[in-house]
Every structure is written in structure tokens, then in C-alpha cells.
Design a protein around this motif. Sequence first.
Motif, PDB file in Angstrom:
ATOM      1  N   THR A 102     -32.479  19.192  42.390  1.00  0.00           N
ATOM      2  CA  THR A 102     -32.569  18.843  43.802  1.00  0.00           C
ATOM      3  C   THR A 102     -32.439  17.331  43.882  1.00  0.00           C
ATOM      4  N   HIS A 124     -31.301  13.698  46.550  1.00  0.00           N
ATOM      5  CA  HIS A 124     -31.263  13.114  47.882  1.00  0.00           C
ATOM      6  C   HIS A 124     -30.116  12.119  47.949  1.00  0.00           C
ATOM      7  N   ILE A 144     -29.949  13.119  53.182  1.00  0.00           N
ATOM      8  CA  ILE A 144     -29.795  14.575  53.135  1.00  0.00           C
ATOM      9  C   ILE A 144     -30.149  15.059  51.725  1.00  0.00           C
ATOM     10  N   TRP A 145     -30.813  16.210  51.648  1.00  0.00           N
ATOM     11  CA  TRP A 145     -31.208  16.816  50.360  1.00  0.00           C
ATOM     12  C   TRP A 145     -30.221  17.916  49.987  1.00  0.00           C
ATOM     13  N   PHE A 146     -29.901  17.988  48.695  1.00  0.00           N
ATOM     14  CA  PHE A 146     -28.961  18.976  48.164  1.00  0.00           C
ATOM     15  C   PHE A 146     -29.520  19.585  46.882  1.00  0.00           C
ATOM     16  N   ARG A 190     -27.932  21.427  43.188  1.00  0.00           N
ATOM     17  CA  ARG A 190     -26.716  21.701  42.407  1.00  0.00           C
ATOM     18  C   ARG A 190     -27.112  22.233  41.045  1.00  0.00           C
ATOM     19  N   THR A 248     -22.226  21.488  45.246  1.00  0.00           N
ATOM     20  CA  THR A 248     -23.632  21.714  45.549  1.00  0.00           C
ATOM     21  C   THR A 248     -23.886  23.211  45.655  1.00  0.00           C
ATOM     22  N   SER A 250     -26.968  22.113  52.714  1.00  0.00           N
ATOM     23  CA  SER A 250     -27.760  20.890  52.618  1.00  0.00           C
ATOM     24  C   SER A 250     -29.060  21.106  53.386  1.00  0.00           C
ATOM     25  N   GLU A 289     -32.515  19.135  55.498  1.00  0.00           N
ATOM     26  CA  GLU A 289     -33.043  17.942  56.146  1.00  0.00           C
ATOM     27  C   GLU A 289     -34.299  17.431  55.451  1.00  0.00           C
ATOM     28  N   ALA A 298     -35.384  21.960  50.531  1.00  0.00           N
ATOM     29  CA  ALA A 298     -34.458  21.967  49.399  1.00  0.00           C
ATOM     30  C   ALA A 298     -35.148  22.466  48.139  1.00  0.00           C
TER      31      ALA A 298
END
Length: 75
Positions: A8, A10, A14-16, A18, A25, A29, A31, A36
Motif C-alpha cells: 500500500t 501514497h 491518493i492511496w494505492f 499493488r 495498481t 485508488s 482517499e 487502502a
Amino acid sequence: MAAGDIETFHRNGIWFNRIEGESQTLGASFETEADAVKAARGAAMARQVAHTVRTEEGPSRDESAYERHPRDLIG
């Protein structure tokens, strides 16, 4: 992190999530970090891999929420 583990991270507010070793990703995405992390932990448990949270500054120092590796829950 090993290939296949979930991260995880940032970027630009925005947090993702992968999969380590992949450029795409994982899913949508987010917030918030909490949203996340929740999605990533579920994916990591399903795949039986580790999960790591990173900020723009580098790895998270707070590992207490992640101290039990999903692979350790099987047995």
C-alpha cells in the motif's frame, strides 16, 4: 518485499495498492490510508502473502497492525 507481496503506498494525496513486481495498481485508488489498507490486507490474506504500507517518505514504522503475516495464520 518478495515478488507477489502486496504494498500500500501514497502518491499525490491518493492511496494505492499493488503487487510487488507488477507495474499496475491492484484495484481502485483510495482517499484514505485506512480504506487502502483494509482492501490490501484482505487481498494479502487471500493470496497468503505479506502486506507492507509505505508513505512517500518510505516504509511505515508502524508495523503493529501487520505483525501477523497471513502465511502464519495457516496451519
